[in-house]
Design a protein around this motif. Sequence first.
Motif, PDB file in Angstrom:
ATOM      1  N   HIS A 143      -2.121  -2.267  -9.806  1.00  0.00           N
ATOM      2  CA  HIS A 143      -3.068  -1.665  -8.867  1.00  0.00           C
ATOM      3  C   HIS A 143      -4.317  -2.515  -8.813  1.00  0.00           C
ATOM      4  N   ARG A 144      -4.904  -2.637  -7.624  1.00  0.00           N
ATOM      5  CA  ARG A 144      -6.118  -3.435  -7.487  1.00  0.00           C
ATOM      6  C   ARG A 144      -7.256  -2.895  -8.356  1.00  0.00           C
ATOM      7  N   VAL A 145      -7.357  -1.593  -8.508  1.00  0.00           N
ATOM      8  CA  VAL A 145      -8.500  -1.025  -9.233  1.00  0.00           C
ATOM      9  C   VAL A 145      -8.129  -0.540 -10.637  1.00  0.00           C
ATOM     10  N   TYR A 146      -6.999   0.168 -10.771  1.00  0.00           N
ATOM     11  CA  TYR A 146      -6.636   0.674 -12.102  1.00  0.00           C
ATOM     12  C   TYR A 146      -6.161  -0.465 -12.986  1.00  0.00           C
ATOM     13  N   LYS A 147      -6.919  -0.725 -14.028  1.00  0.00           N
ATOM     14  CA  LYS A 147      -6.473  -1.739 -14.974  1.00  0.00           C
ATOM     15  C   LYS A 147      -6.171  -1.047 -16.303  1.00  0.00           C
ATOM     16  N   ASN A 148      -5.959   0.255 -16.223  1.00  0.00           N
ATOM     17  CA  ASN A 148      -5.478   1.083 -17.307  1.00  0.00           C
ATOM     18  C   ASN A 148      -4.498   2.010 -16.604  1.00  0.00           C
ATOM     19  N   LYS A 162      13.451 -11.548 -13.874  1.00  0.00           N
ATOM     20  CA  LYS A 162      13.214 -11.963 -12.482  1.00  0.00           C
ATOM     21  C   LYS A 162      11.806 -11.582 -12.056  1.00  0.00           C
ATOM     22  N   VAL A 163      11.382 -10.389 -12.448  1.00  0.00           N
ATOM     23  CA  VAL A 163      10.047  -9.904 -12.071  1.00  0.00           C
ATOM     24  C   VAL A 163       8.971 -10.853 -12.619  1.00  0.00           C
ATOM     25  N   LYS A 164       9.232 -11.364 -13.843  1.00  0.00           N
ATOM     26  CA  LYS A 164       8.219 -12.213 -14.487  1.00  0.00           C
ATOM     27  C   LYS A 164       8.266 -13.655 -13.983  1.00  0.00           C
ATOM     28  N   ASP A 165       9.357 -13.977 -13.278  1.00  0.00           N
ATOM     29  CA  ASP A 165       9.498 -15.337 -12.754  1.00  0.00           C
ATOM     30  C   ASP A 165       8.835 -15.420 -11.376  1.00  0.00           C
ATOM     31  N   LYS A 166       7.724 -16.146 -11.305  1.00  0.00           N
ATOM     32  CA  LYS A 166       6.942 -16.225 -10.058  1.00  0.00           C
ATOM     33  C   LYS A 166       7.774 -16.748  -8.884  1.00  0.00           C
ATOM     34  N   ASN A 167       8.775 -17.616  -9.195  1.00  0.00           N
ATOM     35  CA  ASN A 167       9.556 -18.211  -8.111  1.00  0.00           C
ATOM     36  C   ASN A 167      10.562 -17.234  -7.490  1.00  0.00           C
ATOM     37  N   HIS A 198       0.867  -1.188   0.000  1.00  0.00           N
ATOM     38  CA  HIS A 198       0.000   0.000   0.000  1.00  0.00           C
ATOM     39  C   HIS A 198       0.902   1.235   0.000  1.00  0.00           C
ATOM     40  N   GLY A 199       0.897   2.013   1.095  1.00  0.00           N
ATOM     41  CA  GLY A 199       1.665   3.266   1.098  1.00  0.00           C
ATOM     42  C   GLY A 199       3.162   3.051   1.103  1.00  0.00           C
ATOM     43  N   GLY A 200       3.602   1.890   1.581  1.00  0.00           N
ATOM     44  CA  GLY A 200       5.043   1.630   1.631  1.00  0.00           C
ATOM     45  C   GLY A 200       5.637   1.373   0.255  1.00  0.00           C
ATOM     46  N   GLN A 236      -0.858  -8.291 -20.674  1.00  0.00           N
ATOM     47  CA  GLN A 236      -1.957  -9.255 -20.431  1.00  0.00           C
ATOM     48  C   GLN A 236      -2.564  -9.079 -19.036  1.00  0.00           C
ATOM     49  N   ARG A 237      -1.741  -8.752 -18.059  1.00  0.00           N
ATOM     50  CA  ARG A 237      -2.243  -8.609 -16.682  1.00  0.00           C
ATOM     51  C   ARG A 237      -2.708  -7.192 -16.384  1.00  0.00           C
ATOM     52  N   LYS A 238      -2.673  -6.332 -17.383  1.00  0.00           N
ATOM     53  CA  LYS A 238      -3.068  -4.929 -17.248  1.00  0.00           C
ATOM     54  C   LYS A 238      -2.320  -4.249 -16.108  1.00  0.00           C
ATOM     55  N   VAL A 266      10.177 -11.524  -6.816  1.00  0.00           N
ATOM     56  CA  VAL A 266      10.444 -10.100  -7.091  1.00  0.00           C
ATOM     57  C   VAL A 266       9.257  -9.498  -7.840  1.00  0.00           C
ATOM     58  N   ARG A 267       8.797  -8.342  -7.370  1.00  0.00           N
ATOM     59  CA  ARG A 267       7.731  -7.619  -8.076  1.00  0.00           C
ATOM     60  C   ARG A 267       8.280  -6.294  -8.568  1.00  0.00           C
ATOM     61  N   LEU A 268       7.734  -5.807  -9.638  1.00  0.00           N
ATOM     62  CA  LEU A 268       8.125  -4.479 -10.107  1.00  0.00           C
ATOM     63  C   LEU A 268       7.341  -3.480  -9.263  1.00  0.00           C
ATOM     64  N   MET A 269       8.011  -2.914  -8.259  1.00  0.00           N
ATOM     65  CA  MET A 269       7.316  -2.014  -7.345  1.00  0.00           C
ATOM     66  C   MET A 269       6.893  -0.745  -8.087  1.00  0.00           C
ATOM     67  N   GLY A 270       5.733  -0.199  -7.687  1.00  0.00           N
ATOM     68  CA  GLY A 270       5.222   0.982  -8.380  1.00  0.00           C
ATOM     69  C   GLY A 270       4.448   0.601  -9.631  1.00  0.00           C
ATOM     70  N   PHE A 271       4.262  -0.703  -9.821  1.00  0.00           N
ATOM     71  CA  PHE A 271       3.475  -1.200 -10.956  1.00  0.00           C
ATOM     72  C   PHE A 271       2.305  -2.017 -10.456  1.00  0.00           C
TER      73      PHE A 271
HETATM   74  N1  ACO Z   1       5.148  -6.967 -10.635  1.00  0.00           N
HETATM   75  C1  ACO Z   1       5.019  -8.189 -11.196  1.00  0.00           C
HETATM   76  N2  ACO Z   1       3.862  -8.877 -11.293  1.00  0.00           N
HETATM   77  C2  ACO Z   1       2.775  -8.305 -10.764  1.00  0.00           C
HETATM   78  C3  ACO Z   1       2.817  -7.027 -10.132  1.00  0.00           C
HETATM   79  C4  ACO Z   1       4.059  -6.359 -10.079  1.00  0.00           C
HETATM   80  N3  ACO Z   1       4.173  -5.174  -9.507  1.00  0.00           N
HETATM   81  N4  ACO Z   1       1.576  -6.710  -9.685  1.00  0.00           N
HETATM   82  C5  ACO Z   1       0.779  -7.736 -10.016  1.00  0.00           C
HETATM   83  N5  ACO Z   1       1.495  -8.698 -10.663  1.00  0.00           N
HETATM   84  C6  ACO Z   1       0.968  -9.942 -11.245  1.00  0.00           C
HETATM   85  C7  ACO Z   1       0.714 -10.990 -10.169  1.00  0.00           C
HETATM   86  O1  ACO Z   1       1.813 -11.817  -9.954  1.00  0.00           O
HETATM   87  C8  ACO Z   1      -0.477 -11.722 -10.752  1.00  0.00           C
HETATM   88  O2  ACO Z   1      -0.022 -12.580 -11.749  1.00  0.00           O
HETATM   89  P1  ACO Z   1      -0.795 -14.008 -12.028  1.00  0.00           P
HETATM   90  O3  ACO Z   1      -2.178 -13.617 -12.463  1.00  0.00           O
HETATM   91  O4  ACO Z   1       0.030 -14.685 -13.070  1.00  0.00           O
HETATM   92  O5  ACO Z   1      -0.777 -14.741 -10.688  1.00  0.00           O
HETATM   93  C9  ACO Z   1      -1.298 -10.614 -11.442  1.00  0.00           C
HETATM   94  O6  ACO Z   1      -0.308  -9.620 -11.813  1.00  0.00           O
HETATM   95  C10 ACO Z   1      -2.368  -9.999 -10.562  1.00  0.00           C
HETATM   96  O7  ACO Z   1      -1.744  -9.553  -9.358  1.00  0.00           O
HETATM   97  P2  ACO Z   1      -2.439  -9.529  -7.930  1.00  0.00           P
HETATM   98  O8  ACO Z   1      -1.374  -9.426  -6.885  1.00  0.00           O
HETATM   99  O9  ACO Z   1      -3.420 -10.656  -7.829  1.00  0.00           O
HETATM  100  O10 ACO Z   1      -3.267  -8.189  -8.034  1.00  0.00           O
HETATM  101  P3  ACO Z   1      -3.857  -7.380  -6.828  1.00  0.00           P
HETATM  102  O11 ACO Z   1      -4.927  -6.527  -7.403  1.00  0.00           O
HETATM  103  O12 ACO Z   1      -4.185  -8.248  -5.681  1.00  0.00           O
HETATM  104  O13 ACO Z   1      -2.572  -6.500  -6.381  1.00  0.00           O
HETATM  105  C11 ACO Z   1      -1.032  -4.774  -5.991  1.00  0.00           C
HETATM  106  C12 ACO Z   1      -2.404  -5.155  -6.565  1.00  0.00           C
HETATM  107  C13 ACO Z   1      -0.896  -5.241  -4.538  1.00  0.00           C
HETATM  108  C14 ACO Z   1      -0.922  -3.238  -5.989  1.00  0.00           C
HETATM  109  C15 ACO Z   1       0.095  -5.408  -6.858  1.00  0.00           C
HETATM  110  O14 ACO Z   1      -0.031  -4.978  -8.190  1.00  0.00           O
HETATM  111  C16 ACO Z   1       1.508  -5.103  -6.327  1.00  0.00           C
HETATM  112  O15 ACO Z   1       1.992  -5.812  -5.442  1.00  0.00           O
HETATM  113  N6  ACO Z   1       2.167  -4.055  -6.902  1.00  0.00           N
HETATM  114  C17 ACO Z   1       3.480  -3.645  -6.417  1.00  0.00           C
HETATM  115  C18 ACO Z   1       3.323  -2.822  -5.151  1.00  0.00           C
HETATM  116  C19 ACO Z   1       2.781  -1.441  -5.429  1.00  0.00           C
HETATM  117  O16 ACO Z   1       3.266  -0.730  -6.306  1.00  0.00           O
HETATM  118  N7  ACO Z   1       1.780  -1.029  -4.640  1.00  0.00           N
HETATM  119  C20 ACO Z   1       1.228   0.330  -4.726  1.00  0.00           C
HETATM  120  C21 ACO Z   1      -0.239   0.279  -4.918  1.00  0.00           C
HETATM  121  S1  ACO Z   1      -0.811   1.928  -5.199  1.00  0.00           S
HETATM  122  C22 ACO Z   1      -0.945   2.613  -3.678  1.00  0.00           C
HETATM  123  O17 ACO Z   1      -1.080   2.003  -2.639  1.00  0.00           O
HETATM  124  C23 ACO Z   1      -0.886   4.098  -3.696  1.00  0.00           C
END
Ligand code: ACO
Length: 434
Positions: free
Chosen positions: A313-318, A298-303, A269-271, A363-365, A306-311
């Motif tokens: 969103h639960r609601v924005y799919k655009n 690495k980001v694309k490898d589920k194992n 979330h905010g962190g 694909q994952r928007k 690693v996530r791409l931080m700042g990418f």
């Molecule tokens: N990097 C890589 N893959 C990602 C990312 C990411 N940042 N975000 C989502 N995905 C992938 C997931 O692995 C999942 O893949 P799958 O369908 O193959 O399993 C798919 O996209 C859907 O992801 P979910 O985690 O189910 O989506 P959710 O809506 O629950 O999560 C969240 C949203 C928590 C914001 C997530 O995108 C994330 O962790 N992002 C990075 C942290 C971040 O930037 N947070 C800030 C949010 S904005 C705010 O609080 C102001």
Amino acid sequence: MQLSDKKATLSFSDGSAPIEFPVYKGTVGPDVIDIRKLYGQTDMFTYDPGFLSTAACESGITYIDGDKGELLYRGYPIDQLAQSCDFLDICYLILNGELPDGNQKQEFDSLVTNHTMVHEQLRIFLQGFRRDAHPMAVLTGLVGALSAFYHDSTDITNPHHRHVSAIRLIAKMPTLVAMAYKHSQGQPFIYPKNDLSYTGNFLRMMFATPCEDYKVNEVVERALDRIFILHADHEQNASTSTVRLCGSSGTNPFAAIAAGVACLWGPAHGGANEACLQMLEELQANGGIEKVGEFMEKVKDKNSGVRLMGFGHRVYKNYDPRAKLMQETCKEVLAALGLENDPLFKLAMELERIALEDPYFVQRKLYPNVDFYSGIVQRAIGIPTSLFTAIFALARTVGWIAQWNEMLSDPDYKIGRPRQLYTGQQSREVPSKR
Ligand code: ACO
């Protein structure tokens, strides 16, 4: 709430009679199925962990269209507000539903300005924290402690008390955040100065020392004000829902907002802005732009975990509309401070370019969210990474308090009490000899 002509029918495969539920229409956005009577009629709950399909309240403050990438505060698009308002206009709008006219603005600005000091004893309270404590740990404590100092605004049934505590919280948050920062630096605390703007005053409390005059840089002031505007409210996100749930028990506003601060701290979330900048710094230290491709694998490898931080969103799919505005501000600030060639900004642009073309993200928007660029702006301004989430909390306070107030003003409000699907042990006897 406006009843729709449509009704929803729930049928069961075991032959029990179907049940009809009313449907309500919002002004825009999805309708809701009113399932309040479901349990009484069926002895069943709904199951929706993470609230993926559940509206927990009715609200008229903020609206997000995740597919269009649209964010409205009280009906106004965020980009228009960000171009033509300052943060206190936004606070007034979020709290009252309309933008202030000239007199209202003057009155509101002066009210907030005149509540920026905190009780002197809070400074003694602050001394109890270790110098190296995380600012969010300090802020959670300081905001919670406000309830021990301002007893005269904690009657939640009194609208005047609610208004006073809203003003106090909005006004005092910059002071508390700056105090937390000064404490971490071992520098003397700088008192608020009333002839500065809300944001100019915050910058001075953060960066001035008693040794010399401090001049507020207008570009920096505008950039930080925009960060505040973009973070002011965001519908029923995790921290706002926390404030509502905590406040629904009738606790005082300072305690409810402290709960919101604690929730906001999390990296999902905010962190995320802190985590995003750390990610960029790490990537820069480990090869920079050259290694972007490897990092993306690495980001694309589920194992890899690693996530791409700042990418994403639960609601924005655009595209997150706030990210566009933040990118613009980022360019402006870096140019004004002579940092056009900032390697982290270049790295961020490259990551964004690759991600926007990569099928994994498409694909994952997954698009950049507001945090992708806000960290670079804050770093350029001189705000340390560990303080980013506290800045977010400062800005979000108005949203939290407006949502809390909206909940309490609703005659139908009840304490929040989610249900569960119990899968633990059935009732059993404790063995007699243990
Ligand atoms: N990097 C890589 N893959 C990602 C990312 C990411 N940042 N975000 C989502 N995905 C992938 C997931 O692995 C999942 O893949 P799958 O369908 O193959 O399993 C798919 O996209 C859907 O992801 P979910 O985690 O189910 O989506 P959710 O809506 O629950 O999560 C969240 C949203 C928590 C914001 C997530 O995108 C994330 O962790 N992002 C990075 C942290 C971040 O930037 N947070 C800030 C949010 S904005 C705010 O609080 C102001």
